[in-house]
Design a protein around this motif. Structure first.
Motif, PDB file in Angstrom:
ATOM      1  N   ASP A 154       0.821  -1.217   0.000  1.00  0.00           N
ATOM      2  CA  ASP A 154       0.000   0.000   0.000  1.00  0.00           C
ATOM      3  C   ASP A 154       0.854   1.266   0.000  1.00  0.00           C
ATOM      4  O   ASP A 154       0.455   2.292  -0.555  1.00  0.00           O
ATOM      5  CB  ASP A 154      -0.933   0.015   1.217  1.00  0.00           C
ATOM      6  N   ALA A 155       2.009   1.190   0.644  1.00  0.00           N
ATOM      7  CA  ALA A 155       2.903   2.355   0.668  1.00  0.00           C
ATOM      8  C   ALA A 155       3.256   2.799  -0.743  1.00  0.00           C
ATOM      9  O   ALA A 155       3.446   3.994  -1.012  1.00  0.00           O
ATOM     10  CB  ALA A 155       4.173   2.028   1.453  1.00  0.00           C
ATOM     11  N   VAL A 156       3.318   1.820  -1.662  1.00  0.00           N
ATOM     12  CA  VAL A 156       3.645   2.124  -3.052  1.00  0.00           C
ATOM     13  C   VAL A 156       2.386   2.387  -3.870  1.00  0.00           C
ATOM     14  O   VAL A 156       2.229   3.446  -4.481  1.00  0.00           O
ATOM     15  CB  VAL A 156       4.451   0.962  -3.674  1.00  0.00           C
ATOM     16  N   ASP A 157       1.465   1.418  -3.894  1.00  0.00           N
ATOM     17  CA  ASP A 157       0.321   1.495  -4.804  1.00  0.00           C
ATOM     18  C   ASP A 157      -0.714   2.534  -4.387  1.00  0.00           C
ATOM     19  O   ASP A 157      -1.343   3.171  -5.234  1.00  0.00           O
ATOM     20  CB  ASP A 157      -0.349   0.124  -4.922  1.00  0.00           C
ATOM     21  N   GLU A 158      -0.902   2.710  -3.081  1.00  0.00           N
ATOM     22  CA  GLU A 158      -1.918   3.646  -2.607  1.00  0.00           C
ATOM     23  C   GLU A 158      -1.342   5.042  -2.334  1.00  0.00           C
ATOM     24  O   GLU A 158      -1.989   6.049  -2.612  1.00  0.00           O
ATOM     25  CB  GLU A 158      -2.571   3.111  -1.328  1.00  0.00           C
ATOM     26  N   TYR A 159      -0.139   5.085  -1.768  1.00  0.00           N
ATOM     27  CA  TYR A 159       0.373   6.367  -1.270  1.00  0.00           C
ATOM     28  C   TYR A 159       1.626   6.868  -1.991  1.00  0.00           C
ATOM     29  O   TYR A 159       1.983   8.038  -1.833  1.00  0.00           O
ATOM     30  CB  TYR A 159       0.690   6.255   0.231  1.00  0.00           C
ATOM     31  N   GLN A 160       2.305   6.004  -2.758  1.00  0.00           N
ATOM     32  CA  GLN A 160       3.577   6.375  -3.388  1.00  0.00           C
ATOM     33  C   GLN A 160       4.493   7.071  -2.378  1.00  0.00           C
ATOM     34  O   GLN A 160       5.049   8.142  -2.615  1.00  0.00           O
ATOM     35  CB  GLN A 160       3.362   7.301  -4.608  1.00  0.00           C
ATOM     36  N   ASP A 161       4.653   6.420  -1.231  1.00  0.00           N
ATOM     37  CA  ASP A 161       5.284   7.050  -0.074  1.00  0.00           C
ATOM     38  C   ASP A 161       6.611   6.366   0.261  1.00  0.00           C
ATOM     39  O   ASP A 161       6.642   5.353   0.982  1.00  0.00           O
ATOM     40  CB  ASP A 161       4.332   6.976   1.120  1.00  0.00           C
ATOM     41  N   ALA A 162       7.707   6.916  -0.236  1.00  0.00           N
ATOM     42  CA  ALA A 162       9.027   6.360   0.060  1.00  0.00           C
ATOM     43  C   ALA A 162       9.353   6.482   1.542  1.00  0.00           C
ATOM     44  O   ALA A 162      10.040   5.622   2.110  1.00  0.00           O
ATOM     45  CB  ALA A 162      10.092   7.074  -0.770  1.00  0.00           C
ATOM     46  N   GLN A 163       8.844   7.538   2.178  1.00  0.00           N
ATOM     47  CA  GLN A 163       9.118   7.741   3.597  1.00  0.00           C
ATOM     48  C   GLN A 163       8.492   6.637   4.438  1.00  0.00           C
ATOM     49  O   GLN A 163       9.083   6.185   5.424  1.00  0.00           O
ATOM     50  CB  GLN A 163       8.589   9.107   4.044  1.00  0.00           C
ATOM     51  N   LEU A 164       7.294   6.191   4.052  1.00  0.00           N
ATOM     52  CA  LEU A 164       6.642   5.108   4.790  1.00  0.00           C
ATOM     53  C   LEU A 164       7.442   3.815   4.668  1.00  0.00           C
ATOM     54  O   LEU A 164       7.610   3.085   5.649  1.00  0.00           O
ATOM     55  CB  LEU A 164       5.219   4.895   4.275  1.00  0.00           C
ATOM     56  N   LEU A 165       7.962   3.535   3.475  1.00  0.00           N
ATOM     57  CA  LEU A 165       8.811   2.351   3.308  1.00  0.00           C
ATOM     58  C   LEU A 165      10.074   2.461   4.163  1.00  0.00           C
ATOM     59  O   LEU A 165      10.498   1.482   4.791  1.00  0.00           O
ATOM     60  CB  LEU A 165       9.197   2.173   1.841  1.00  0.00           C
ATOM     61  N   ALA A 166      10.668   3.642   4.181  1.00  0.00           N
ATOM     62  CA  ALA A 166      11.871   3.847   4.993  1.00  0.00           C
ATOM     63  C   ALA A 166      11.559   3.660   6.475  1.00  0.00           C
ATOM     64  O   ALA A 166      12.356   3.077   7.226  1.00  0.00           O
ATOM     65  CB  ALA A 166      12.439   5.240   4.739  1.00  0.00           C
ATOM     66  N   GLN A 167      10.386   4.134   6.898  1.00  0.00           N
ATOM     67  CA  GLN A 167       9.976   3.967   8.287  1.00  0.00           C
ATOM     68  C   GLN A 167       9.797   2.494   8.624  1.00  0.00           C
ATOM     69  O   GLN A 167      10.196   2.036   9.706  1.00  0.00           O
ATOM     70  CB  GLN A 167       8.665   4.719   8.536  1.00  0.00           C
ATOM     71  N   MET A 168       9.210   1.727   7.690  1.00  0.00           N
ATOM     72  CA  MET A 168       9.034   0.290   7.913  1.00  0.00           C
ATOM     73  C   MET A 168      10.391  -0.403   8.034  1.00  0.00           C
ATOM     74  O   MET A 168      10.564  -1.306   8.864  1.00  0.00           O
ATOM     75  CB  MET A 168       8.222  -0.331   6.781  1.00  0.00           C
ATOM     76  N   SER A 169      11.349   0.011   7.226  1.00  0.00           N
ATOM     77  CA  SER A 169      12.686  -0.565   7.310  1.00  0.00           C
ATOM     78  C   SER A 169      13.339  -0.251   8.650  1.00  0.00           C
ATOM     79  O   SER A 169      13.990  -1.109   9.263  1.00  0.00           O
ATOM     80  CB  SER A 169      13.548  -0.031   6.161  1.00  0.00           C
ATOM     81  N   THR A 170      13.130   0.972   9.135  1.00  0.00           N
ATOM     82  CA  THR A 170      13.673   1.363  10.441  1.00  0.00           C
ATOM     83  C   THR A 170      13.042   0.554  11.560  1.00  0.00           C
ATOM     84  O   THR A 170      13.724   0.084  12.488  1.00  0.00           O
ATOM     85  CB  THR A 170      13.437   2.869  10.681  1.00  0.00           C
ATOM     86  N   GLU A 171      11.728   0.380  11.490  1.00  0.00           N
ATOM     87  CA  GLU A 171      11.013  -0.422  12.499  1.00  0.00           C
ATOM     88  C   GLU A 171      11.517  -1.863  12.490  1.00  0.00           C
ATOM     89  O   GLU A 171      11.716  -2.484  13.546  1.00  0.00           O
ATOM     90  CB  GLU A 171       9.511  -0.395  12.212  1.00  0.00           C
ATOM     91  N   LEU A 172      11.707  -2.398  11.293  1.00  0.00           N
ATOM     92  CA  LEU A 172      12.166  -3.785  11.167  1.00  0.00           C
ATOM     93  C   LEU A 172      13.574  -3.936  11.742  1.00  0.00           C
ATOM     94  O   LEU A 172      13.873  -4.925  12.430  1.00  0.00           O
ATOM     95  CB  LEU A 172      12.139  -4.195   9.692  1.00  0.00           C
ATOM     96  N   GLN A 173      14.434  -2.954  11.470  1.00  0.00           N
ATOM     97  CA  GLN A 173      15.792  -3.009  12.009  1.00  0.00           C
ATOM     98  C   GLN A 173      15.771  -2.939  13.530  1.00  0.00           C
ATOM     99  O   GLN A 173      16.551  -3.634  14.208  1.00  0.00           O
ATOM    100  CB  GLN A 173      16.629  -1.861  11.442  1.00  0.00           C
ATOM    101  N   ALA A 174      14.890  -2.122  14.095  1.00  0.00           N
ATOM    102  CA  ALA A 174      14.775  -2.025  15.548  1.00  0.00           C
ATOM    103  C   ALA A 174      14.328  -3.351  16.140  1.00  0.00           C
ATOM    104  O   ALA A 174      14.822  -3.775  17.195  1.00  0.00           O
ATOM    105  CB  ALA A 174      13.789  -0.916  15.920  1.00  0.00           C
ATOM    106  N   LEU A 175      13.409  -4.014  15.456  1.00  0.00           N
ATOM    107  CA  LEU A 175      12.940  -5.320  15.913  1.00  0.00           C
ATOM    108  C   LEU A 175      14.084  -6.326  15.891  1.00  0.00           C
ATOM    109  O   LEU A 175      14.267  -7.104  16.833  1.00  0.00           O
ATOM    110  CB  LEU A 175      11.792  -5.800  15.019  1.00  0.00           C
ATOM    111  N   LYS A 176      14.868  -6.285  14.820  1.00  0.00           N
ATOM    112  CA  LYS A 176      16.005  -7.206  14.693  1.00  0.00           C
ATOM    113  C   LYS A 176      17.071  -6.941  15.751  1.00  0.00           C
ATOM    114  O   LYS A 176      17.674  -7.879  16.304  1.00  0.00           O
ATOM    115  CB  LYS A 176      16.610  -7.074  13.295  1.00  0.00           C
ATOM    116  N   ASP A 177      17.317  -5.660  16.040  1.00  0.00           N
ATOM    117  CA  ASP A 177      18.413  -5.285  16.938  1.00  0.00           C
ATOM    118  C   ASP A 177      18.056  -5.390  18.412  1.00  0.00           C
ATOM    119  O   ASP A 177      18.949  -5.275  19.268  1.00  0.00           O
ATOM    120  CB  ASP A 177      18.864  -3.856  16.640  1.00  0.00           C
TER     121      ASP A 177
END
Length: 307
Positions: free
Chosen positions: A57-80
């Motif tokens: 949805d970040a891409v198809d609905e919102y075209q939101d690179a910032q939302l994808l970057a935020q998801m990557s940050t959240e995922l890294q926090a979960l991993k770390d």
């Protein structure tokens, strides 16, 4: 062998219910199949699907690179996070719907020891869609399909199999087969979004231009191209079935059902005379039920062959 920690999924029933509502809304095919899993495994699949849907949805609905970057940050926090308690603590005080997905996902990572890399790979694939370029070759399409779909197969493997490391290749093939099926089903919809996922080299092979794609089944060359691509997808489905004996017994029927239902989309399109430009074809509820029984029969045959 990794000893999985004891964690109460029922304590997060609202979060998992929210994730299930997402898969019910956006993929009735997957919900039909995976709702047959044991309760906690089904809920884990719903959490993974909700993550993937949010990225999509970040891409198809919102075209939101910032939302994808935020998801990557959240995922890294979960991993770390230093411990399971620290992972859960990341989301305990947050109430928005996205955090419900992350809480369910954190519990799933803890219970099933998921691999983080495929989740990062999916986000990479979605980033590629933000700056979309038509694939040149079939290899380009295969590589793209891994990032947006084959990666999902790898996400799910630890939930579905205690032999996840042994069957990564067929799992990626199943994801690619499903992605190629999506592409063949959604040609018209994608054209209207100014996207062509069919490789340039393949279209040239059948002498098809973008303008001619809009004519769809009015052209024999379009049907020939569609069948060429469908045969690639079908061969990938068949190759993926080799992993079924190494899928946990309580998951085999659901996974095989999901594959058969998705593969059936190709058969439906054929029956509808390749109407994919102005119609989105789907498998009927009755046919899905029939395919659930087909999966049972196939599993009995696989069991006989293995034993």
């Amino acid at each position: 062998m990794t000893i999985k920690p004891i964690i109460d999924f029922d304590a997060y029933s609202q979060e998992f219910a929210y994730c299930e509502s997402i898969i019910k809304k956006h993929s009735k095919n997957f919900h039909t199949a995976f709702s047959q899993l044991p309760k906690d495994k089904a809920r884990a699949v719903y959490a993974v699907y909700a993550f993937c849907r949010r990225a999509d949805d970040a891409v198809d609905e919102y075209q939101d690179a910032q939302l994808l970057a935020q998801m990557s940050t959240e995922l890294q926090a979960l991993k770390d996070a230093a411990s399971d308690q620290a992972r859960l603590a990341l989301y305990q005080k947050k109430t928005d719907p996205d955090q419900a997905i992350w809480r369910a996902l954190a519990v799933t990572f803890i219970k099933f020891d998921l691999d983080y890399q495929p989740f990062f790979d999916l986000l990479t694939g979605q980033e590629q869609d933000l700056s979309f370029e038509q694939p040149v070759s079939e290899l380009d399409l295969s590589n793209y399909s891994y990032y947006v779909a084959g990666s999902v197969g790898l996400m799910l493997l630890p939930i579905l199999s205690s032999h996840a490391k042994e069957i990564q290749e067929p799992a990626k093939k199943l994801g690619e087969a499903m992605q190629r099926t999506n592409i063949l089903r959604d040609i018209g919809e994608d054209l209207r979004m100014h996207r062509i996922y069919l490789p340039k080299e393949t279209l040239a092979k059948f002498n098809l231009t973008e303008k001619e794609l809009f004519l769809g089944n009015q052209l024999d060359s379009f049907i020939d191209m569609w069948e060429y691509e469908a045969m690639i997808a079908e061969s990938l489905y068949e190759a993926s079935f080799e992993m079924i004996p190494l899928i946990d017994q309580d998951c085999q029927e659901s996974l095989l059902s999901a594959a058969l239902i998705y593969k059936e989309i190709l058969a439906v399109i054929r029956k509808q005379q390749y109407q994919v430009i102005h119609q989105k074809q789907a498998v009927s509820k009755q046919r899905k039920l029939q395919l659930l029984f087909t999966a049972k029969k196939m599993l009995r045959q696989i069991d006989l062959e293995v034993n």
